[in-house]
Design an enzyme around this catalytic site. Structure first.
Site, PDB file in Angstrom:
ATOM      1  N   TYR A 250     -75.371  29.236-133.488  1.00  0.00           N
ATOM      2  CA  TYR A 250     -76.247  28.582-134.463  1.00  0.00           C
ATOM      3  C   TYR A 250     -77.704  28.677-134.015  1.00  0.00           C
ATOM      4  CZ  TYR A 250     -78.418  24.858-137.222  1.00  0.00           C
ATOM      5  OH  TYR A 250     -79.250  24.136-138.050  1.00  0.00           O
TER       6      TYR A 250
ATOM      7  N   SER B 299     -84.442  25.453-137.886  1.00  0.00           N
ATOM      8  CA  SER B 299     -83.846  24.359-137.121  1.00  0.00           C
ATOM      9  C   SER B 299     -84.563  24.237-135.794  1.00  0.00           C
ATOM     10  CB  SER B 299     -82.359  24.625-136.875  1.00  0.00           C
ATOM     11  OG  SER B 299     -81.820  23.681-135.957  1.00  0.00           O
TER      12      SER B 299
END
Length: 266
Positions: free
Chosen positions: A157, A144
Site C-alpha cells: 500500500y 496517503s
C-alpha cells in the site's frame, strides 16, 4: 460558494467516506457531480442526499480494477454533460491483505497495485483526451501519508501510494502546457461514519499525540483542499503534494514523547 459553478466533476469512490465528503462539497460549490463506485444502492443514496441539499449529481457504476468500467464512466460523462472538467481519483480498496516484504505474495502485491495505482493511472490516461478537447482540466489524486516513509506492515500500500505521488508530478509536467493541472492530497487520520467504530482508541491516541491541532481529520477537511485544487483559484498551482494531516508529518517523530515528558528539546 459557487467556486465550481458550471464544472463537471467525476469523483471516484464517492459511495462512502472521504469520497462522499468531496462529492457533497463539490455539488454545494455548483459542480455537476458524477458519483461512482461499485455499490449502486449506496451511490444512489449519495445522489439523493446531494439533490435534497440543492445540488446536481448522478450515479455511474465503476470498478477500479475493471478498466472497461473506467472507459464507460468517462465516455458516458462526456457524452451526457459535454465535457469533463475535474477528475478526483479517490477510489482505493484499503481492505486488501498486505504485510511485510517476506510475508507478501506476488498476488497480494499485484492486487494492491491494481487497486491503488493502476486504476488511478488508467483513469488519468482515459480522461486526458477529453480535457485536452475541453482546453483545460484539473486532476486531483488522493494519496496517503503512508507514502511519507517506510511502514511496519503495509508495504505494498505504501509503495503504491508513493507511486501516486510520482504519477502526480509526471502528469503535471507532461500536460501543464495543455492547461491540465494535477495535484495530490495526502489525508492524515480521517474519521468517517464508516470507520469510526473500527478505529481503536489506542490508535486515535497515538495520532492525536502527534497531530498539531486538537482533533482528528474529517472528510470535509479533504474536500476543502480538493475544491481549491479543482477550482480556478488554483490555476497557478500544479504538481503539488499536500498533506492534510493536522501537521502530523511536519515534525520529528520524537515530538510526542518529548511533549509527554514536558520537554521542549532533546
Amino acid at each position: 460558494m459557487n467556486r465550481l459553478e458550471g464544472k463537471v466533476a467525476i469523483v471516484t469512490g464517492s459511495t462512502s467516506g472521504i469520497g462522499i465528503g468531496i462529492a457533497r462539497l463539490f455539488a454545494a460549490e455548483g459542480a455537476q457531480v458524477v458519483v461512482c463506485g461499485r455499490r449502486q444502492e449506496k451511490g444512489q443514496a449519495v445522489v439523493d442526499r446531494i439533490t435534497a441539499e440543492g445540488g446536481k449529481a448522478s450515479y455511474h457504476f465503476m470498478d477500479l480494477t475493471d478498466l472497461s468500467s473506467i472507459d464507460a464512466l468517462i465516455a458516458d460523462t462526456a457524452e451526457q454533460y459535454g465535457k469533463v472538467d475535474i477528475l478526483v481519483n479517490n477510489a482505493a480498496n484499503v481492505a486488501l491483505p498486505d504485510g511485510r516484504v517476506d510475508e507478501l505474495t506476488l498476488e497480494m502485491w499485484d492486487n494492491i497495485f491494481a487497486s491503488d495505482i493502476r486504476g488511478t493511472f488508467y483513469a488519468i490516461k482515459t480522461v486526458l483526451p477529453f480535457m485536452k478537447k475541453n482546453g483545460k482540466g484539473s486532476i486531483v489524486n488522493i494519496g496517503s501519508m503512508a507514502s511519507c516513509g517506510g511502514d511496519l506492515g503495509s508495504t505494498a500500500y505504501a509503495c503504491a501510494k508513493a507511486g501516486v505521488d510520482m504519477l502526480t508530478s509526471s502528469v503535471a509536467l507532461q500536460y501543464g502546457k495543455d492547461n491540465i493541472r494535477c495535484n495530490c492530497v495526502r489525508p492524515g487520520l480521517i474519521v468517517t461514519p464508516e470507520n469510526e467504530a473500527h478505529v481503536p482508541q489506542a490508535l486515535k491516541d497515538i495520532f492525536l499525540s502527534n497531530i498539531e491541532v486538537n482533533r482528528y481529520g474529517c472528510p470535509e477537511d479533504i474536500a476543502n483542499m480538493c475544491v481549491f485544487f479543482a477550482s480556478d483559484e488554483s490555476e497557478f498551482v500544479t504538481g503539488q503534494i499536500i498533506n492534510v494531516d493536522g501537521g502530523m508529518n511536519s515534525h520529528a517523530p520524537s515530538v510526542a514523547q518529548f511533549r509527554a515528558m514536558g520537554s521542549r528539546t532533546w
